[in-house]
Design a protein around this motif. Sequence first.
Motif, mmCIF file in Angstrom:
data_model
loop_
_atom_site.group_PDB
_atom_site.id
_atom_site.type_symbol
_atom_site.label_atom_id
_atom_site.label_comp_id
_atom_site.label_asym_id
_atom_site.label_seq_id
_atom_site.Cartn_x
_atom_site.Cartn_y
_atom_site.Cartn_z
ATOM 1 N N PRO A 145 20.445 -14.810 24.733
ATOM 2 C CA PRO A 145 19.781 -13.638 24.146
ATOM 3 C C PRO A 145 19.593 -12.540 25.177
ATOM 4 O O PRO A 145 19.761 -12.751 26.383
ATOM 5 N N ALA A 146 19.230 -11.361 24.700
ATOM 6 C CA ALA A 146 18.975 -10.238 25.594
ATOM 7 C C ALA A 146 17.809 -10.581 26.524
ATOM 8 O O ALA A 146 16.767 -11.055 26.092
ATOM 9 N N GLY A 147 18.000 -10.350 27.798
ATOM 10 C CA GLY A 147 16.998 -10.698 28.798
ATOM 11 C C GLY A 147 17.384 -11.906 29.625
ATOM 12 O O GLY A 147 16.797 -12.136 30.683
ATOM 13 N N ILE A 148 18.354 -12.688 29.163
ATOM 14 C CA ILE A 148 18.830 -13.852 29.908
ATOM 15 C C ILE A 148 20.194 -13.567 30.516
ATOM 16 O O ILE A 148 20.390 -13.651 31.725
ATOM 17 N N GLY A 149 21.140 -13.254 29.687
ATOM 18 C CA GLY A 149 22.498 -13.013 30.160
ATOM 19 C C GLY A 149 22.913 -11.569 29.945
ATOM 20 O O GLY A 149 22.184 -10.743 29.380
ATOM 21 N N LYS A 150 24.114 -11.266 30.379
ATOM 22 C CA LYS A 150 24.668 -9.922 30.233
ATOM 23 C C LYS A 150 25.250 -9.764 28.837
ATOM 24 O O LYS A 150 26.010 -10.593 28.371
ATOM 25 N N ILE A 151 24.885 -8.677 28.160
ATOM 26 C CA ILE A 151 25.368 -8.393 26.821
ATOM 27 C C ILE A 151 26.640 -7.565 26.931
ATOM 28 O O ILE A 151 26.656 -6.497 27.540
ATOM 29 N N GLU A 152 27.722 -8.086 26.344
ATOM 30 C CA GLU A 152 28.996 -7.380 26.384
ATOM 31 C C GLU A 152 28.979 -6.183 25.429
ATOM 32 O O GLU A 152 28.257 -6.161 24.434
ATOM 33 N N GLU A 153 29.760 -5.190 25.765
ATOM 34 C CA GLU A 153 29.858 -4.009 24.922
ATOM 35 C C GLU A 153 30.559 -4.360 23.612
ATOM 36 O O GLU A 153 31.533 -5.101 23.589
ATOM 37 N N VAL A 154 30.041 -3.817 22.516
ATOM 38 C CA VAL A 154 30.599 -4.089 21.195
ATOM 39 C C VAL A 154 31.714 -3.085 20.924
ATOM 40 O O VAL A 154 31.499 -1.877 20.974
ATOM 41 N N SER A 155 32.905 -3.599 20.627
ATOM 42 C CA SER A 155 34.077 -2.756 20.396
ATOM 43 C C SER A 155 34.373 -2.676 18.904
ATOM 44 O O SER A 155 34.095 -3.608 18.137
ATOM 45 N N PHE A 156 34.971 -1.542 18.493
ATOM 46 C CA PHE A 156 35.368 -1.391 17.092
ATOM 47 C C PHE A 156 36.509 -2.335 16.727
ATOM 48 O O PHE A 156 36.771 -2.554 15.541
ATOM 49 N N LEU A 157 37.189 -2.893 17.727
ATOM 50 C CA LEU A 157 38.235 -3.870 17.441
ATOM 51 C C LEU A 157 37.671 -5.139 16.805
ATOM 52 O O LEU A 157 38.415 -5.906 16.196
ATOM 53 N N GLU A 158 36.366 -5.350 16.947
ATOM 54 C CA GLU A 158 35.748 -6.534 16.367
ATOM 55 C C GLU A 158 35.655 -6.445 14.846
ATOM 56 O O GLU A 158 35.230 -7.395 14.191
ATOM 57 N N LEU A 159 36.053 -5.297 14.273
ATOM 58 C CA LEU A 159 36.174 -5.213 12.821
ATOM 59 C C LEU A 159 37.307 -6.088 12.302
ATOM 60 O O LEU A 159 37.262 -6.565 11.165
ATOM 61 N N ILE A 160 38.321 -6.305 13.140
ATOM 62 C CA ILE A 160 39.498 -7.046 12.685
ATOM 63 C C ILE A 160 39.726 -8.325 13.476
ATOM 64 O O ILE A 160 40.646 -9.079 13.160
ATOM 65 N N CYS A 161 38.934 -8.584 14.513
ATOM 66 C CA CYS A 161 39.091 -9.827 15.281
ATOM 67 C C CYS A 161 37.751 -10.212 15.879
ATOM 68 O O CYS A 161 36.806 -9.420 15.877
ATOM 69 N N GLU A 162 37.696 -11.418 16.416
ATOM 70 C CA GLU A 162 36.464 -11.937 16.978
ATOM 71 C C GLU A 162 36.203 -11.355 18.367
ATOM 72 O O GLU A 162 37.097 -10.790 18.999
ATOM 73 N N ALA A 163 34.952 -11.531 18.834
ATOM 74 C CA ALA A 163 34.566 -10.983 20.129
ATOM 75 C C ALA A 163 35.347 -11.640 21.266
ATOM 76 O O ALA A 163 35.685 -10.980 22.254
#
Length: 274
Positions: free
Chosen positions: A225-243
């Motif tokens: 969760p936020a505060g423990i690890g680094k949060i990756e940037e959310v890409s618009f490519l995730e509309l058609i594929c997984e993170a």
Amino acid sequence: MAEVERHGFRLMCFQGADPGEEVGQSAEGSANAVTNQYAERPPPSDRTERQRLLEKCFREAHEKAALLTAEPMCHGRVALGGLIVLAMIRAMAWWEGNIPGYSVFGMHFLTTTADVACILCSLPLFISGTTGQCVQIGCVGPMLTLVFAMSIVDLGALCAYLAVATPRPLGPEGRSFVDVLEACIGVWEFALVASVSLQLVLCASSWRIYRELRMTGLYPPGSNPAGIGKIEEVSFLELICEAEDVKMVNDCECAMRPAPKGDSRPREAGVAPK
């Protein structure tokens, strides 16, 4: 304890202590026992502290996600309700014998199928919310991809309808404004336009919910969760594929850096030019 010899018998006498002294000794003994108990107890391990911190961060992440997704969750539920009403209107029109023409039947069939698919796949998320099984087992990403694909199909059906559809011919007695309007746009055409609008709203709401879940670290399952690890940037490519797939693509792009001037060969990251 006192020893007294009387008439040839030896008697053992116990001398009682002062009551105040007994109370003091018992209180002192209890305090020493408690002190020894805490002294013997081992200190909490790092694993326990990390578990407590992780639970706290997850609780805060769920509260934050519920607050940030309240508006898109409401919009998505309204869009789903509208799609359900549209399905009922189409069923009633079919029951009454109002069937679209042969040239546009396939387009209406596509948009109706897309609506049903969106309803069935989106209901679990919008009913249970961000704490339901849909999030916990990792189905939000595939659901978002399906809703996005069905929105594209619906939009394509509308464009095709506008390109090939022709107004329905009018009889000699039907020349009122309502008759002309019904000849140009009937119940199926209104349902098609409404379906495109509602599916775009549903797709936008699903994307906003997905993005907030990613930013708070609640998705994909197993993330910190936020505060423990680094949060990756959310890409618009995730509309058609997984993170994970987007991360793999980004790693492949970063692995090949442009070669310096004078050297046309690409080189891997971290490898010095010869």
